[in-house]
Design an enzyme around this catalytic site. Structure first.
Site, mmCIF file in Angstrom:
data_model
loop_
_atom_site.group_PDB
_atom_site.id
_atom_site.type_symbol
_atom_site.label_atom_id
_atom_site.label_comp_id
_atom_site.label_asym_id
_atom_site.label_seq_id
_atom_site.Cartn_x
_atom_site.Cartn_y
_atom_site.Cartn_z
ATOM 1 N N PHE A 183 -0.055 1.675 -1.198
ATOM 2 C CA PHE A 183 -0.478 1.481 0.188
ATOM 3 C C PHE A 183 0.174 0.239 0.809
ATOM 4 C CE2 PHE A 183 -3.293 -0.582 3.232
ATOM 5 C CZ PHE A 183 -3.535 0.438 4.140
ATOM 6 N N ASP A 184 0.208 -0.879 0.080
ATOM 7 C CA ASP A 184 0.788 -2.116 0.607
ATOM 8 C C ASP A 184 2.247 -1.909 1.010
ATOM 9 O OD1 ASP A 184 -1.472 -2.709 -1.110
ATOM 10 O OD2 ASP A 184 -0.949 -4.817 -0.872
ATOM 11 N N THR A 185 3.016 -1.320 0.100
ATOM 12 C CA THR A 185 4.438 -1.103 0.358
ATOM 13 C C THR A 185 4.627 -0.172 1.548
ATOM 14 O OG1 THR A 185 4.896 -1.346 -2.009
ATOM 15 C CG2 THR A 185 6.611 -0.335 -0.646
#
Length: 405
Positions: A191-193
């Site tokens: 999710f972060d990427t």
């Protein structure tokens, strides 16, 4: 787009995603609450986001909410850090949303530098980086190697400018992140990427803060499984960029830079046709020389067409990227789509130069190597002219029209 927020009205929600963290959660909230109370100048809340814990984490979280006035609990019935952040960030009414890992591996003195450029409107997202100049980390060689390899892969495949995609220390302006949350599909560690790649692809400004970071070996991360999911995610996002579905509607538009001084003498950031011809010629000469050198080396082992193909693939990647950055100043174009179109142009260029090499034996049976290079040089020069017009009129056509608007 508002570019300033008064300190008196600025609000910050700090999310702590947790899954089976009954041991670590009390100490995290105690330390964080004390730090915010003593050193943080904005209105703040701590939100413990429990995503389907199977131990007593949820009960511990409710006890902490009873003990501390500014602690809230957000419970989810499904597991996943990405899901936890999407739901908690998406429902927040604060000016800025933050998340940090429950182990507090990242030094809290990086929190104010993280949120300040968001609250004053300078940036849209902010990330802590363990790989930026000035950062200091204490972690084992295995995790260091995996982290550096993964972030290098992101930069190689997506041209990302940020240095550390997965440090558990991030923040965003709420009005900006909401449209991105609707576009991001991953509900786990990728999710972060994905969020950062979407932000860069849509022209948002990502602020990076070097941090102090100490590894907590009591981790819930499956390194191998996460790595496989991350690679799949990178491929999915690259496909979305190429087909246009990575564009997010509803994002606030940042105004173009303009001079503050009333008597400023401004230079042009983009050149006209004369600059494009000059830049393209310089890049073309360098590419042609590189192509000839590579071809000469590869012909020691491979036949004519194979040597030409491999040399052209390598130099075409360099040529397209250099022209994207310098000749047509199209840095904000989708890199994947640009290189796909560049390879279409390359296919035509390769067919032309290969045809010249194939015709050569019919004109001069058993030609010497020097004559092969001369024919290749001539066909490359003609092909380069055609390449310029295709790049200018097709690959970067949209950007040229915008520049002229």
């Amino acid at each position: 787009m508002a570019v300033s927020t008064a300190q008196a009205t600025a609000t910050v929600d700090i999310m702590i995603p947790v899954y089976n963290e009954e041991r670590a959660l009390p100490g995290c909230v105690e330390v964080l609450h004390a730090f915010l109370s003593e050193q943080f100048p904005f209105d703040w809340s701590i939100v413990v986001v429990d995503n389907a814990s199977t131990d007593s984490t949820l009960e511990v979280a409710w006890d902490l909410a009873q003990k501390y006035e500014r602690v809230r609990v957000h419970h989810l019935d499904r597991k996943g850090r990405g899901l936890a952040l999407r739901e908690s960030w998406g429902s927040s009414e604060a000016s800025v949303v933050v998340y940090m890992d429950v182990d507090l591996s990242t030094g809290l003195d990086g929190l104010l530098p993280l949120v300040a450029p968001l609250l004053n409107g300078h940036s849209d997202l902010a990330i802590g980086s363990r790989l930026a100049p000035g950062s200091r980390t204490v972690r084992g060689p295995r995790r260091e190697l995996v982290s550096r390899a993964y972030n290098a892969l992101i930069r190689l495949t997506h041209g990302a400018k940020f240095s550390d995609a997965q440090c558990g220390f991030k923040a965003a302006r709420t009005e900006v992140v909401r449209p991105l949350l609707g576009q991001a599909r991953d509900e786990a560690w990728f999710f972060d990427t994905e969020l950062l790649l979407l932000a860069e692809h849509n022209g948002l400004r990502v602020h990076e803060v070097p941090v102090d970071w100490i590894e907590d070996v009591d981790s819930r991360v499956d390194v191998v499984g996460t790595a496989i999911d991350d690679i799949k995610g990178l491929i999915r996002v690259a496909r979305a960029k190429a087909n246009g579905t990575a564009r997010v509607n509803g994002l606030p538009q940042r105004p173009q830079p303009r001079a503050i001084h009333p008597d400023a003498v401004l230079s042009r950031s983009e050149g006209g046709l004369s600059w494009q011809v000059l830049s393209f010629a310089v890049i073309g000469v360098l590419s042609t020389l590189a192509n000839l050198a590579l071809y000469g080396i590869f012909r020691l082992w491979w036949p004519v067409l194979v040597a030409n193909l491999v040399a052209l693939i390598i130099t075409t990647l360099f040529n397209t990227e250099a022209n994207r950055r310098f000749t047509f100043t199209a840095r904000n174009t989708a890199r994947g789509k640009t290189h796909l179109q560049g390879f279409v142009v390359f296919g035509l260029y390769y067919a032309f130069t290969s045809a010249a090499l194939l015709i050569l034996p019919a004109v001069s049976p058993d030609p010497p190597r020097a004559l092969e290079l001369v024919v290749l040089l001539g066909s490359s020069a003609l092909g380069t002219v055609g390449r310029f017009f295709l790049l200018r009129s097709w690959v970067f056509r949209r950007d040229n029209r915008k520049d002229q608007a």
